[in-house]
Design an enzyme around this catalytic site. Structure first.
Site, PDB file in Angstrom:
ATOM      1  N   LEU A  39       0.552 -12.875 -22.737  1.00 55.12           N
ATOM      2  CA  LEU A  39       1.241 -13.385 -23.979  1.00 55.12           C
ATOM      3  C   LEU A  39       2.717 -12.873 -24.006  1.00 55.12           C
ATOM      4  CD1 LEU A  39      -1.612 -12.385 -26.414  1.00 55.12           C
ATOM      5  CD2 LEU A  39      -0.891 -14.665 -26.169  1.00 55.12           C
ATOM      6  N   LYS A  52      17.025  -8.057 -19.939  1.00 55.29           N
ATOM      7  CA  LYS A  52      17.483  -6.898 -20.284  1.00 55.29           C
ATOM      8  C   LYS A  52      17.396  -5.347 -19.511  1.00 55.29           C
ATOM      9  CE  LYS A  52      19.086  -9.350 -22.265  1.00 55.29           C
ATOM     10  NZ  LYS A  52      19.141 -11.080 -22.514  1.00 55.29           N
ATOM     11  N   ARG A 275      18.492 -25.213 -21.628  1.00 56.36           N
ATOM     12  CA  ARG A 275      16.964 -25.356 -21.535  1.00 56.36           C
ATOM     13  C   ARG A 275      16.537 -26.664 -22.519  1.00 56.36           C
ATOM     14  NH1 ARG A 275      14.330 -20.989 -19.816  1.00 56.36           N
ATOM     15  NH2 ARG A 275      12.487 -21.314 -20.988  1.00 56.36           N
ATOM     16  N   HIS A 447      31.599   8.730 -39.347  1.00 57.41           N
ATOM     17  CA  HIS A 447      32.655   9.032 -38.077  1.00 57.41           C
ATOM     18  C   HIS A 447      32.138  10.109 -37.281  1.00 57.41           C
ATOM     19  CE1 HIS A 447      36.591   9.847 -36.400  1.00 57.41           C
ATOM     20  NE2 HIS A 447      36.344  11.188 -36.659  1.00 57.41           N
TER      21      HIS A 447
HETATM   22  C1  FAD Z   1      16.770 -15.601 -18.912  1.00 57.20           C
HETATM   23  C2  FAD Z   1      16.705 -15.463 -20.340  1.00 57.20           C
HETATM   24  C3  FAD Z   1      17.150 -14.624 -21.137  1.00 57.20           C
HETATM   25  C4  FAD Z   1      16.867 -14.616 -22.543  1.00 57.20           C
HETATM   26  N1  FAD Z   1      17.388 -13.618 -23.421  1.00 57.20           N
HETATM   27  C5  FAD Z   1      17.521 -13.623 -24.741  1.00 57.20           C
HETATM   28  C6  FAD Z   1      17.849 -12.678 -25.599  1.00 57.20           C
HETATM   29  O1  FAD Z   1      18.368 -11.783 -25.159  1.00 57.20           O
HETATM   30  N2  FAD Z   1      17.649 -12.847 -26.799  1.00 57.20           N
HETATM   31  C7  FAD Z   1      17.032 -14.018 -27.450  1.00 57.20           C
HETATM   32  O2  FAD Z   1      17.295 -13.898 -28.906  1.00 57.20           O
HETATM   33  N3  FAD Z   1      16.718 -14.741 -26.645  1.00 57.20           N
HETATM   34  C8  FAD Z   1      16.726 -14.946 -25.215  1.00 57.20           C
HETATM   35  N4  FAD Z   1      16.045 -16.037 -24.559  1.00 57.20           N
HETATM   36  C9  FAD Z   1      15.653 -17.071 -25.314  1.00 57.20           C
HETATM   37  C10 FAD Z   1      14.149 -16.835 -25.661  1.00 57.20           C
HETATM   38  O3  FAD Z   1      13.414 -16.306 -24.605  1.00 57.20           O
HETATM   39  C11 FAD Z   1      13.605 -17.973 -26.207  1.00 57.20           C
HETATM   40  O4  FAD Z   1      14.664 -18.335 -27.383  1.00 57.20           O
HETATM   41  C12 FAD Z   1      12.273 -17.594 -26.935  1.00 57.20           C
HETATM   42  O5  FAD Z   1      11.362 -17.235 -25.977  1.00 57.20           O
HETATM   43  C13 FAD Z   1      11.786 -18.759 -27.695  1.00 57.20           C
HETATM   44  O6  FAD Z   1      10.545 -18.440 -28.280  1.00 57.20           O
HETATM   45  P1  FAD Z   1       9.426 -19.602 -28.344  1.00 57.20           P
HETATM   46  O7  FAD Z   1       8.152 -18.811 -29.080  1.00 57.20           O
HETATM   47  O8  FAD Z   1       9.850 -20.807 -29.168  1.00 57.20           O
HETATM   48  O9  FAD Z   1       8.973 -20.059 -26.955  1.00 57.20           O
HETATM   49  P2  FAD Z   1       8.601 -19.389 -25.591  1.00 57.20           P
HETATM   50  O10 FAD Z   1       8.986 -18.145 -25.559  1.00 57.20           O
HETATM   51  O11 FAD Z   1       9.072 -20.438 -24.422  1.00 57.20           O
HETATM   52  O12 FAD Z   1       6.963 -19.449 -25.535  1.00 57.20           O
HETATM   53  C14 FAD Z   1       6.183 -20.615 -25.587  1.00 57.20           C
HETATM   54  C15 FAD Z   1       4.968 -20.293 -24.953  1.00 57.20           C
HETATM   55  O13 FAD Z   1       4.354 -21.511 -24.897  1.00 57.20           O
HETATM   56  C16 FAD Z   1       3.387 -21.615 -23.845  1.00 57.20           C
HETATM   57  N5  FAD Z   1       3.012 -23.143 -23.935  1.00 57.20           N
HETATM   58  C17 FAD Z   1       3.559 -23.917 -23.609  1.00 57.20           C
HETATM   59  N6  FAD Z   1       2.941 -25.140 -23.874  1.00 57.20           N
HETATM   60  C18 FAD Z   1       1.756 -24.824 -23.931  1.00 57.20           C
HETATM   61  C19 FAD Z   1       0.620 -25.556 -24.217  1.00 57.20           C
HETATM   62  N7  FAD Z   1       0.270 -26.761 -24.314  1.00 57.20           N
HETATM   63  N8  FAD Z   1      -0.764 -24.596 -24.337  1.00 57.20           N
HETATM   64  C20 FAD Z   1      -0.579 -23.393 -24.322  1.00 57.20           C
HETATM   65  N9  FAD Z   1       0.230 -22.847 -24.113  1.00 57.20           N
HETATM   66  C21 FAD Z   1       1.785 -23.346 -24.002  1.00 57.20           C
HETATM   67  C22 FAD Z   1       4.153 -21.133 -22.394  1.00 57.20           C
HETATM   68  O14 FAD Z   1       3.721 -20.901 -21.793  1.00 57.20           O
HETATM   69  C23 FAD Z   1       5.100 -20.220 -23.306  1.00 57.20           C
HETATM   70  O15 FAD Z   1       4.356 -18.921 -23.002  1.00 57.20           O
HETATM   71  C24 FAD Z   1      16.387 -15.742 -23.151  1.00 57.20           C
HETATM   72  C25 FAD Z   1      15.872 -16.951 -22.298  1.00 57.20           C
HETATM   73  C26 FAD Z   1      16.007 -16.666 -21.146  1.00 57.20           C
HETATM   74  C27 FAD Z   1      15.438 -17.811 -20.077  1.00 57.20           C
END
Ligand code: FAD
Length: 468
Positions: A39, A52, A275, A447
């Protein structure tokens, strides 16, 4: 298992898993589908957390090598053990993803493993890893399928020599030459990691400056700082193609203004050009409305164009692609489904870049306000005049506060500082409460702390800073 749920969430990233926990807290029978083995989504597995970890470890390595001796800590034979550093990163990822699994158990959330798809009105099908389909009924569906890396036309990411951020978080040796295409936050964070670990890093960026959307004062200052750290920049340069012969990529680019052509040969190239939303075929087939960037269109209640189907996080057309934005939307949509008044304030979403120094911002930039024709005042205070930053030898950067000219209400803040990411929370809170710069100026700050620079910048809005 009883296959009837109140809510099924597709995607277990920060949007989805937080939504699941809040739904369960509100007494809703909840399932969350995740196709990855663990997860936590992009954030915990291949995003925020591993990046990080490497930023922290590489900064310690760099400081031990180059800076400790300046303050009287003599070190000899500092050596990099990259595989141990990677193991430490992997251990952090594992601990945190297991932590989410524990929270699911604690909150009695059903964790469905496999690929989820909406297969009919209030029906979701999950295809597990062996290819077996199971069907579930649910009153509400939340799509939180996140985002995936994009590339440039004609350039294929192979995660070997031409990598996305995922590949660049797991190199098994330090590339001698690394080219990073894209000067956004992901590109610059990973440039910092590999530069500190010994790579020669060149960033190729289409625009004339780095960090599009960030306050120009900040991006200009940051460009100077990163250049001083030894990262090379080719700005205003369009990558035309990458050839990958003899296991070494060559990046061909054209200077946009002069049309002069250039090329760089390297060991690895990181494509960090952005992205895109992760849109499954089911979403297309159902005709859920998307915007022109293929993000799911939602209203203020996170409702999609289909009844009882909601969407949150990177996949939607609101706010920046950030983990904490996705989490807040997860909480808000759970509360809306439970009949409460969930809400996200998109005017106050902080953003942090975890380089050294860090960059943090919240609210509007000067550029935004000029476009909106809003009159404003600016207060700036440099860390050069902040005692804590000085004693820590981290006097680079400044705090910049922008307040509305007539009301003094804080409209935006940008910070470059070693601890900008921690400092920005104070400003987000102030803005949520509608603070004026005078409110911040009259708040007692401890401070010696970096945060005193916030108070001073607030006083500078009224042209009365004390220490500068
Ligand atoms: C290198 C990197 C560094 C980052 N650093 C930061 C940071 O420092 N701070 C910050 O705020 N954000 C950061 N981000 C951005 C952050 O990771 C995303 O904004 C965040 O993870 C989005 O959350 P989400 O739940 O929308 O999607 P996601 O985290 O992308 O999660 C979606 C999940 O859905 C699953 N999924 C997709 N389709 C299906 C399906 N049909 N059935 C089942 N599961 C499915 C995927 O496997 C995934 O695990 C970073 C991103 C990257 C790539």
């Amino acid at each position: 298992m009883n296959n009837n749920f109140d809510v099924i969430i597709i995607g277990g990233g920060p949007g989805g898993y937080v939504c699941a926990i809040r739904c369960a807290q509100l007494g809703l029978k909840t399932a969350c589908i995740e196709s990855r083995d663990t997860l936590g989504g992009t954030c915990l597995n291949v995003g925020c957390i591993p990046s990080k970890s490497l930023l922290n470890s590489s900064e310690m390595y760099h400081k031990a090598q180059k800076e400790f001796h300046k303050i009287g800590i003599e070190t000899e034979n500092i050596k990099l053990n990259l595989s141990k550093m990677m193991n430490n990163k992997n251990k952090s990822v594992l601990t945190l993803t297991k932590g989410v699994e524990f929270l699911f158990k604690k909150n009695k959330i059903t964790h469905l493993k496999g690929i989820g798809a909406i297969s009919g009105k209030n029906i979701v099908t999950v295809r597990d890893h062996s290819g077996k389909d199971s069907t579930y009924n649910t009153k509400n569906i939340v799509i939180s399928t996140g985002s995936i890396p994009t590339s440039l036309p004609g350039i294929k990411i192979d995660e070997k020599n031409i990598v996305s951020s995922t590949g660049a978080l797991s190199f098994d040796k330090v590339p001698a030459e690394l080219v990073v295409i894209g000067g956004g936050y992901i590109g610059l964070e990973l440039s910092s990691v590999w530069k500190r670990l010994g790579a020669n890093v060149t960033v190729v960026e289409y625009l004339d400056n780095i960090l599009p959307g960030v306050d120009k004062d900040i991006s200009d200052e940051f460009l100077k700082i990163l250049t001083k750290q030894g990262i090379k920049f080719k700005l205003g340069s369009k990558v035309t193609d990458i050839s990958n012969t003899k296991n070494r990529p060559t990046i061909n680019f054209t200077k946009i203004e002069s049309e002069e052509k250039g090329k760089i040969e390297c060991d690895k190239v990181l494509i960090a050009v952005g992205r895109k939303p992760n849109i499954g075929k089911d979403i297309i087939d159902l005709g859920i409305k998307l915007d022109k960037r293929d993000q799911i269109q939602v209203n203020k209640k996170f409702e999609t164009s289909i009844k009882n189907v909601f969407a949150i996080g990177d996949v939607i057309d609101k706010g920046p692609m950030l983990a904490h934005k996705a989490e807040d939307e997860g909480i808000a949509v759970a509360e809306i489904i439970a009949g409460q008044a969930g809400h996200v304030n998109y005017d106050v979403i902080p953003a942090v870049i975890y380089t050294s120094p860090e960059i943090a911002m919240v609210g509007k930039t000067e550029n935004d306000l000029k476009k909106e024709n809003v009159k404003y005042k600016v207060g700036k205070f440099p860390f050069l005049a902040n005692s804590r930053a000085k004693v820590n030898n981290e006097a680079e950067g400044f705090v910049k506060i922008i307040a509305e000219a007539s009301t003094d209400k804080v409209l935006g803040v940008s910070i470059i500082s070693a601890v900008a990411g921690t400092m920005i929370a104070e400003l987000a809170l102030a803005m949520e409460f509608g603070a004026s710069s005078e409110d911040i100026a009259r708040t007692c700050h401890a401070h010696p702390t970096h945060s005193e620079a916030i108070k001073e910048a607030a006083m500078a809005v009224d042209k009365r800073p004390i220490h500068f």
